[in-house]
Scaffold this active site. Structure first.
Site, PDB file in Angstrom:
ATOM      1  N   ASN A   1     -10.066   0.125  -0.464  1.00  0.00           N
ATOM      2  CA  ASN A   1      -8.601   0.171  -0.380  1.00  0.00           C
ATOM      3  C   ASN A   1      -8.031  -0.414  -1.670  1.00  0.00           C
ATOM      4  OD1 ASN A   1      -5.892  -0.195   0.158  1.00  0.00           O
ATOM      5  ND2 ASN A   1      -6.212  -1.054   2.206  1.00  0.00           N
TER       6      ASN A   1
ATOM      7  N   HIS B   1      -3.149   7.479   2.081  1.00  0.00           N
ATOM      8  CA  HIS B   1      -3.566   6.164   1.582  1.00  0.00           C
ATOM      9  C   HIS B   1      -4.990   5.924   2.069  1.00  0.00           C
ATOM     10  CE1 HIS B   1      -3.901   2.026   0.687  1.00  0.00           C
ATOM     11  NE2 HIS B   1      -3.726   1.601   1.919  1.00  0.00           N
TER      12      HIS B   1
ATOM     13  N   CYS C   1       0.817  -1.224   0.000  1.00  0.00           N
ATOM     14  CA  CYS C   1       0.000   0.000   0.000  1.00  0.00           C
ATOM     15  C   CYS C   1       0.848   1.272   0.000  1.00  0.00           C
ATOM     16  CB  CYS C   1      -0.947   0.006   1.192  1.00  0.00           C
ATOM     17  SG  CYS C   1      -2.101  -1.363   1.142  1.00  0.00           S
TER      18      CYS C   1
END
Ligand code: UT7
Length: 324
Positions: free
Chosen positions: A281, A251, A114
């Site tokens: 996500n 993020h 990520c």
């Protein structure tokens, strides 16, 4: 004079299929209410059968090239952040290179899960400063729907697919905080926390793609502790403070983490780009998607001071200060 990686174009691609939380209620012991309240996610995009990380990355790259008014042969390099490559090798970036018709330069993948886009941007900045490349296409692209365990309600409702891309170009600045481009970077990893977030497959272990496994609470705890700290460090390095930030571009994993980080930094949510409700996500794609959506909406403007921050599997985390 100081050379910096300055953003010249941005673009993104999202698959057409939008999956609302309610769609999971039929197959899992979950509710729209739980997903929304625990994560902030309302819907996500899932790739069609014929879409891959490379196809989505190529679309995002074309949009960024259009925005920059450049052709693919104006690029010196492609750095693609992904944990869901099309193949074990070659690098997905080289597949994108061929599809764009780019016949010069070089292309490779970066794997920091990520945090991948922050690492890839740091890499592009370093190459530009070192004189190894002048124009770099930096992409974050993921097909996380292909590594979900659809029977695990604690993970499969959280992730989505998509791609975002920016083109950065070396430009001379005065060496001041008013310069456009990457002003500072702060990167970390700590491999002792591997069990918190990993995929249980791999070439050298069991020759399978595997499924994502996550100890959500553990990752949450690290995220709250580490994200504001890395953003603070990056700001310090740039000689700036939280008051100088126009946009925090975090993020997009969980709205509660985004709120917590903004709160710790002392930034109001009106100065935070939030897309997690629409995208879920998307791992390495989440920050460039947020940048592209924020820019297209007229929120992020030339000269704005941005802080990008992310954490993910590894654990790997970091932040980057960027004047748009
Ligand atoms: O991108 C990389 C970084 N990743 C992240 O940042 C993710 C970080 N973690 C998180 O976002 C959160 O920890 C989650 C959203 C994953 C979970 O939220 P939480 O508040 O930490 O919930 P929890 O894991 O403590 O679970 C609470 C309860 C559990 O039930 P019990 O044990 O209390 O009876 C879970 O079994 O919620 C249950 N649960 C669910 N219930 C309904 C877990 N998933 C679901 C679900 N629907 N989908």
């Amino acid at each position: 004079m100081t050379i910096r990686a300055v953003v010249r174009g941005v673009g993104h691609y999202l698959p057409a299929r939008v999956v609302p939380n309610s769609e999971f209620e039929a197959s899992l012991d979950t509710t729209d209410e739980w997903i929304r309240s625990r994560s902030g996610i309302e819907r996500r995009h899932f790739a069609a059968d014929d879409e891959t990380t490379a196809t989505m990355a190529t679309e995002a790259a074309r949009a960024a090239l259009d925005d920059a008014g450049l052709g693919a042969d104006a690029l010196d390099a492609i750095v693609l952040a992904t944990s869901t490559p099309d193949l074990t090798f070659p690098a997905t970036a080289t597949i994108v290179q061929a599809r764009l018709g780019m016949t010069r330069g070089f292309a490779y993948d970066v794997q920091a899960v990520c945090a991948g886009f922050v690492f890839a941007m740091a890499n592009a900045q370093a190459m530009i400063v070192a004189g190894q490349a002048r124009r770099v296409l930096v992409i974050g692209a993921e097909t996380f729907s292909r590594i979900m365990d659809w029977s695990d309600r604690s993970t499969c409702v959280l992730f989505g697919d998509g791609a975002g891309a920016v083109i950065v170009e070396g430009q001379e600045g005065a060496g001041a905080t008013a310069d456009r481009g990457v002003l500072s970077v702060d990167l970390h990893s700590d491999g002792r926390h591997r069990e918190a977030l990993y995929v249980d497959g791999g070439v050298a272990t069991n020759q399978r793609a595997g499924h994502l496994r996550m100890q959500g609470k553990e990752v949450f705890r690290h995220a709250i502790e580490k994200l504001a700290a890395t953003a603070d460090t990056a700001l310090d390095r740039a000689g700036l403070g939280a008051d100088d930030i126009d946009w925090l571009v975090p993020h997009q994993a969980n709205l509660r983490i985004i709120n917590g980080t903004a709160h710790r930094l002392g930034i109001g949510m009106e100065r935070v780009i939030v897309t997690v409700q629409d995208h879920g996500n998307t791992s390495a794609a989440s920050i460039p998607l947020a940048l592209s959506v924020g820019y297209a909406a007229g929120r992020i403007r030339r000269g704005d001071l941005l802080v990008l921050e992310a954490i993910g599997g590894g654990l790997a985390w970091g932040a980057l200060v960027l004047r748009w």
